[in-house]
Design a protein around this motif. Structure first.
Motif, short mmCIF file in Angstrom:
data_model
loop_
_atom_site.label_atom_id
_atom_site.label_comp_id
_atom_site.label_asym_id
_atom_site.label_seq_id
_atom_site.Cartn_x
_atom_site.Cartn_y
_atom_site.Cartn_z
N VAL A 1 0.84 -1.20 0.00
CA VAL A 1 0.00 0.00 0.00
C VAL A 1 0.87 1.25 0.00
O VAL A 1 0.65 2.18 -0.78
CB VAL A 1 -0.94 -0.01 1.22
CG1 VAL A 1 -1.62 1.35 1.39
CG2 VAL A 1 -1.98 -1.11 1.08
N MET A 2 1.87 1.29 0.87
CA MET A 2 2.75 2.45 0.94
C MET A 2 3.47 2.69 -0.37
O MET A 2 3.56 3.84 -0.84
CB MET A 2 3.76 2.29 2.08
CG MET A 2 4.75 3.44 2.19
SD MET A 2 3.94 5.03 2.52
CE MET A 2 3.85 4.99 4.31
N GLU A 3 3.97 1.64 -0.98
CA GLU A 3 4.68 1.80 -2.25
C GLU A 3 3.77 2.33 -3.35
O GLU A 3 4.18 3.17 -4.16
CB GLU A 3 5.31 0.46 -2.66
CG GLU A 3 6.49 0.06 -1.79
CD GLU A 3 6.92 -1.39 -2.00
OE1 GLU A 3 8.06 -1.71 -1.65
OE2 GLU A 3 6.09 -2.19 -2.50
N ARG B 1 -1.34 13.36 4.99
CA ARG B 1 -2.67 13.95 4.84
C ARG B 1 -3.66 12.92 4.31
O ARG B 1 -4.83 12.89 4.72
CB ARG B 1 -2.60 15.16 3.91
CG ARG B 1 -1.88 16.36 4.51
CD ARG B 1 -2.20 17.65 3.75
NE ARG B 1 -1.66 17.63 2.40
CZ ARG B 1 -0.45 18.06 2.06
NH1 ARG B 1 0.37 18.54 3.01
NH2 ARG B 1 -0.05 18.05 0.81
N VAL B 2 -3.19 12.07 3.41
CA VAL B 2 -4.05 11.01 2.87
C VAL B 2 -4.45 10.03 3.96
O VAL B 2 -5.60 9.60 4.03
CB VAL B 2 -3.33 10.28 1.71
CG1 VAL B 2 -4.00 8.95 1.41
CG2 VAL B 2 -3.34 11.15 0.46
N LEU C 1 -6.12 2.74 5.73
CA LEU C 1 -4.92 2.42 4.96
C LEU C 1 -3.65 2.51 5.80
O LEU C 1 -2.67 1.82 5.51
CB LEU C 1 -4.81 3.34 3.74
CG LEU C 1 -5.94 3.23 2.72
CD1 LEU C 1 -5.65 4.11 1.51
CD2 LEU C 1 -6.16 1.78 2.28
N ARG C 2 -3.68 3.34 6.83
CA ARG C 2 -2.51 3.43 7.69
C ARG C 2 -2.23 2.07 8.35
O ARG C 2 -1.08 1.71 8.59
CB ARG C 2 -2.71 4.50 8.77
CG ARG C 2 -1.45 4.78 9.57
CD ARG C 2 -1.76 5.71 10.74
NE ARG C 2 -2.15 7.03 10.33
CZ ARG C 2 -1.30 8.02 10.05
NH1 ARG C 2 0.00 7.79 10.11
NH2 ARG C 2 -1.75 9.21 9.72
N MET D 1 -10.00 2.09 -2.60
CA MET D 1 -9.61 3.12 -1.65
C MET D 1 -8.15 3.52 -1.85
O MET D 1 -7.80 4.70 -1.82
CB MET D 1 -9.83 2.60 -0.22
CG MET D 1 -10.06 3.69 0.81
SD MET D 1 -10.54 3.01 2.42
CE MET D 1 -12.20 2.49 2.08
N VAL D 2 -7.28 2.52 -2.09
CA VAL D 2 -5.87 2.81 -2.35
C VAL D 2 -5.72 3.62 -3.64
O VAL D 2 -4.93 4.57 -3.71
CB VAL D 2 -5.05 1.50 -2.45
CG1 VAL D 2 -3.60 1.80 -2.85
CG2 VAL D 2 -5.07 0.75 -1.12
N ALA D 3 -6.51 3.27 -4.65
CA ALA D 3 -6.43 3.97 -5.93
C ALA D 3 -6.81 5.44 -5.77
O ALA D 3 -6.15 6.34 -6.32
CB ALA D 3 -7.33 3.30 -6.97
N VAL D 4 -7.87 5.71 -5.02
CA VAL D 4 -8.29 7.10 -4.78
C VAL D 4 -7.24 7.82 -3.94
O VAL D 4 -6.89 8.97 -4.21
CB VAL D 4 -9.67 7.15 -4.11
CG1 VAL D 4 -10.05 8.60 -3.76
CG2 VAL D 4 -10.73 6.54 -5.02
N ALA D 5 -6.74 7.15 -2.91
CA ALA D 5 -5.72 7.75 -2.04
C ALA D 5 -4.46 8.08 -2.83
O ALA D 5 -3.86 9.14 -2.65
CB ALA D 5 -5.39 6.80 -0.89
#
Length: 253
Positions: free
Chosen positions: A94-96, A116-117, A124-125, A142-146
């Motif tokens: 997710v972070m990458e 901020r995301v 996601l954190r 959610m990852v895609a929008v973030a």
């Protein structure tokens, strides 16, 4: 920085000799605008044309200035697209994936944007080390929008964000889109979940066979028969409440 304001006049786009969109004119004001219509209406083609993924004709103005036609220049101007299908890197965490959204900005700025995301996407954190490909469809969306928000867009375009998701996740993602708009990012969303999309939108347009057949404030459009007609594929032969509202709004402008 002020929210983006997009004006599209006489948009034409398609694939090779096949023209999908014909003389499409609409406006995306600050807030959340939704484009509705049945499969094959040209909704995804519209977003692809605005994002420079396919050639386009007509006039596209972002804050009064002609929008570039090359994707990298469009992104530089603050326009970001979350495409249908998410297009994450499944073997990356997710972070990458999030870091790729801010790859071209300095490391400190990228870290600040990701923080901020995480404030907007707290779930996601908790998943920063998880491989994106092992997440549920809703979590991947959610990852895609973030990731798109790490680009710090002024105009965020979402292509079918609720496609294939469970009702609870649909509600959550559309609520996120609303919050993004309320926080100052202009949102243009293509959706098939008509009732829920209009519930969170400010304005809506109905696209049918490559042409706009109705528009108006979302609350009025939700009560219009043109929605049912567009999704059943029937030609609209009567004046609609939304169309009346749009004409009155135009006359008053």
């Amino acid at each position: 920085m002020a929210p983006a304001h997009l004006k599209v006049r006489g948009l034409r786009a398609g694939y090779g000799p096949f023209l999908v969109l014909r003389d499409v004119t609409f406006e995306v004001k600050p807030g959340l605008t939704v484009i509705l219509g049945p499969n094959g209406a040209g909704k995804t083609t519209l977003l692809r044309a605005l994002n420079g993924l396919i050639p386009r004709g007509g006039e596209v103005l972002l804050d009064g200035e002609e929008l570039a036609e090359k994707t990298h220049e469009i992104v530089r101007n603050g326009v970001t697209l979350v495409p249908e299908g998410r297009q994450l890197f499944p073997q990356m965490t997710v972070m990458e994936n999030l870091e790729l959204g801010g790859w071209l900005v300095p490391k400190a700025e990228r870290a600040s944007r990701i923080e901020r995301v995480f404030a907007d996407f707290p779930k996601l954190r908790e998943r920063i080390t998880q491989l994106a490909g092992t997440m549920s469809g809703g979590e991947q969306q959610m990852v895609a929008v973030a990731r798109a928000m790490v680009c710090a867009p002024r105009l965020l375009m979402l292509d079918e964000p609720s496609l294939g998701l469970a009702p609870r996740m649909v509600d959550e993602l559309l609520a996120i889109a609303r919050r993004i708009a309320d926080a100052g990012t202009t949102v243009l969303m293509v959706e098939q979940n008509v009732k829920k999309a209009l519930a969170v939108a400010d304005r809506g347009y109905v696209l049918e066979r490559g042409a706009l057949v109705a528009s108006g404030p979302a609350k009025l459009l939700a009560r219009s028969t043109v929605i049912r007609e567009a999704y059943l594929g029937a030609a609209s032969s009567e004046t609609t409440t939304a169309a009346d509202a749009a004409r009155r709004e135009k006359a008053a402008a």
